[in-house]
Enzyme design. Structure first.
Site, PDB file in Angstrom:
ATOM      1  N   ASP A 155     -26.259 -20.388 -13.422  1.00 38.90           N
ATOM      2  CA  ASP A 155     -25.220 -19.658 -14.159  1.00 38.90           C
ATOM      3  C   ASP A 155     -25.278 -18.171 -13.820  1.00 38.90           C
ATOM      4  O   ASP A 155     -24.259 -17.591 -13.436  1.00 38.90           O
ATOM      5  CB  ASP A 155     -25.358 -19.883 -15.665  1.00 38.90           C
ATOM      6  CG  ASP A 155     -24.306 -19.129 -16.457  1.00 38.90           C
ATOM      7  OD1 ASP A 155     -23.167 -19.608 -16.543  1.00 38.90           O
ATOM      8  OD2 ASP A 155     -24.628 -18.033 -16.978  1.00 38.90           O
ATOM      9  N   LYS A 215     -16.200 -17.435 -15.107  1.00 35.13           N
ATOM     10  CA  LYS A 215     -17.036 -18.062 -14.085  1.00 35.13           C
ATOM     11  C   LYS A 215     -18.062 -18.969 -14.765  1.00 35.13           C
ATOM     12  O   LYS A 215     -18.495 -18.682 -15.893  1.00 35.13           O
ATOM     13  CB  LYS A 215     -17.702 -16.998 -13.201  1.00 35.13           C
ATOM     14  CG  LYS A 215     -18.732 -16.098 -13.918  1.00 35.13           C
ATOM     15  CD  LYS A 215     -20.102 -16.713 -13.924  1.00 35.13           C
ATOM     16  CE  LYS A 215     -21.049 -15.933 -14.773  1.00 35.13           C
ATOM     17  NZ  LYS A 215     -22.362 -16.628 -14.910  1.00 35.13           N
ATOM     18  N   ARG A 219     -12.591 -23.462 -32.275  1.00 35.16           N
ATOM     19  CA  ARG A 219     -12.800 -24.619 -33.149  1.00 35.16           C
ATOM     20  C   ARG A 219     -13.356 -24.203 -34.506  1.00 35.16           C
ATOM     21  O   ARG A 219     -13.142 -24.886 -35.512  1.00 35.16           O
ATOM     22  CB  ARG A 219     -13.742 -25.612 -32.480  1.00 35.16           C
ATOM     23  CG  ARG A 219     -13.132 -26.349 -31.301  1.00 35.16           C
ATOM     24  CD  ARG A 219     -14.131 -27.294 -30.675  1.00 35.16           C
ATOM     25  NE  ARG A 219     -15.311 -26.599 -30.175  1.00 35.16           N
ATOM     26  CZ  ARG A 219     -16.364 -27.198 -29.651  1.00 35.16           C
ATOM     27  NH1 ARG A 219     -16.403 -28.515 -29.579  1.00 35.16           N
ATOM     28  NH2 ARG A 219     -17.383 -26.482 -29.210  1.00 35.16           N
ATOM     29  N   ILE A 226     -19.514 -13.382 -24.772  1.00 35.28           N
ATOM     30  CA  ILE A 226     -18.877 -12.771 -23.598  1.00 35.28           C
ATOM     31  C   ILE A 226     -17.434 -12.405 -23.902  1.00 35.28           C
ATOM     32  O   ILE A 226     -16.925 -11.383 -23.414  1.00 35.28           O
ATOM     33  CB  ILE A 226     -18.971 -13.712 -22.375  1.00 35.28           C
ATOM     34  CG1 ILE A 226     -18.630 -12.966 -21.084  1.00 35.28           C
ATOM     35  CG2 ILE A 226     -18.064 -14.920 -22.537  1.00 35.28           C
ATOM     36  CD1 ILE A 226     -19.630 -11.918 -20.686  1.00 35.28           C
TER      37      ILE A 226
END
Length: 313
Positions: A170, A92, A38, A15
């Protein structure tokens, strides 16, 4: 703030690359200056650091961060960013719980930081005109059908099946972000049935019945097992005909059959989000609407859990 907002992107996944990066690049009020990953992922050879502590120690001038991490870790990252004096853009859902978002809003307010709970589906091109048209109508019934194939949209994303990962909510929260924005009356949950695969801690499907404060029923059907054509539809029956939003708000059809706009994909949604984020940062305000998240929380509170067959990709 009048100079471009210097922003670090936290979490360089699909995304972030598909939506955030091009939206930031197209906005003259925001400049991407660093990535936080990371695994060392970066964009356009920008500096990449493993965490926010490293970003704070890097000497890179940062005004804001956009958090594209899973919701289970979003609170700690946002709290750290606020403590560092950075404005915060939350993908979101804005957090894993309502309490987390409330705490972040309080911390941001105390620090004079802008906090943005982004709901990208509200920026779909059909949503604003649908809201305007519905404002003067009496609602009779609302039907929300959000059915998609999780294997297509969330391949290999184990976190989404974990507790706090929301499961089918989701994408379902996108539908709720539109419904809470366009319907003239608030709506409240009456009952819900949540289907949990035997090997997962989040639901794969849900049927939720709401009723608005004027008495109109609002029925929502979510399912992650859809194959073939995908469905992201909201149908609103009114005293002056039926309005339809399809393709997640990208296609609007009025009762007379006219379709003033029809787009594919997330047309203009993330540019709209970043325009709003720049606006609130420049104004020194926040935009934190928890209504969609509150409905998801209510569904888990009121919902009857049903165990269904195990799901494996």
């Amino acid at each position: 703030m009048t100079a471009p907002i210097r922003l670090a992107l936290v979490g360089i996944g699909k995304i972030a690359r598909d939506q955030h990066v091009p939206a930031i690049a197209a906005n003259p009020d925001i400049t991407l200056v660093a990535c936080v990953s990371r695994s060392g992922e970066t964009v356009d050879d920008l500096p990449s650091v493993p965490d926010l502590a490293a970003l704070a120690a890097s000497g890179i001038d940062v005004d804001a961060v956009a958090l594209c991490t899973p919701p289970q870790v979003r609170y700690s990252a946002a709290a750290e960013a606020i403590a560092n004096g950075w404005h915060v853009f939350l993908e979101k859902p804005p957090g894993a719980t309502l309490a987390e978002v409330a705490a972040l809003a309080d911390a941001a307010d105390a620090a004079g930081i802008s906090l943005f709970a982004s709901w990208h589906s509200r920026y779909a091109p059909g949503v604003a005109p649908a809201r305007d048209w519905l404002a003067a109508r009496t609602i009779g019934r609302v039907t929300i059908t959000w059915r998609e194939d999780v294997r297509v949209w969330h391949p290999g994303q184990a976190w989404i099946w974990e507790a706090g990962g929301f499961g089918v909510f989701d994408p379902g929260i996108n539908a709720l972000s539109i419904a809470t924005h366009i319907l003239p009356c608030p709506f409240l949950i009456e009952r819900a049935v949540l289907d949990f695969p035997a090997n997962r801690d989040a639901p794969i499907a849900a049927r939720v019945d709401f009723r608005d404060t004027a008495g109109a029923p609002v029925a929502m059907d979510l399912d992650w097992r859809q194959e073939g054509p995908q469905s992201w539809d909201i149908v609103v029956e009114t005293d002056q005909g039926t309005l339809r939003l399809a393709k997640g708000g990208a296609e609007l059809t009025f009762p007379d059959g006219s379709t003033p706009m029809s787009h594919e994909g997330l047309h203009g949604e993330y540019p709209g989000l970043y325009a709003r984020f720049a606006e609130i940062v420049q104004a020194g305000t926040s935009d934190v609407d928890v209504a969609p998240l509150r409905h998801v929380a209510d569904a888990f509170l009121r919902g009857r859990r049903v165990t269904v067959e195990a799901f494996d990709e």
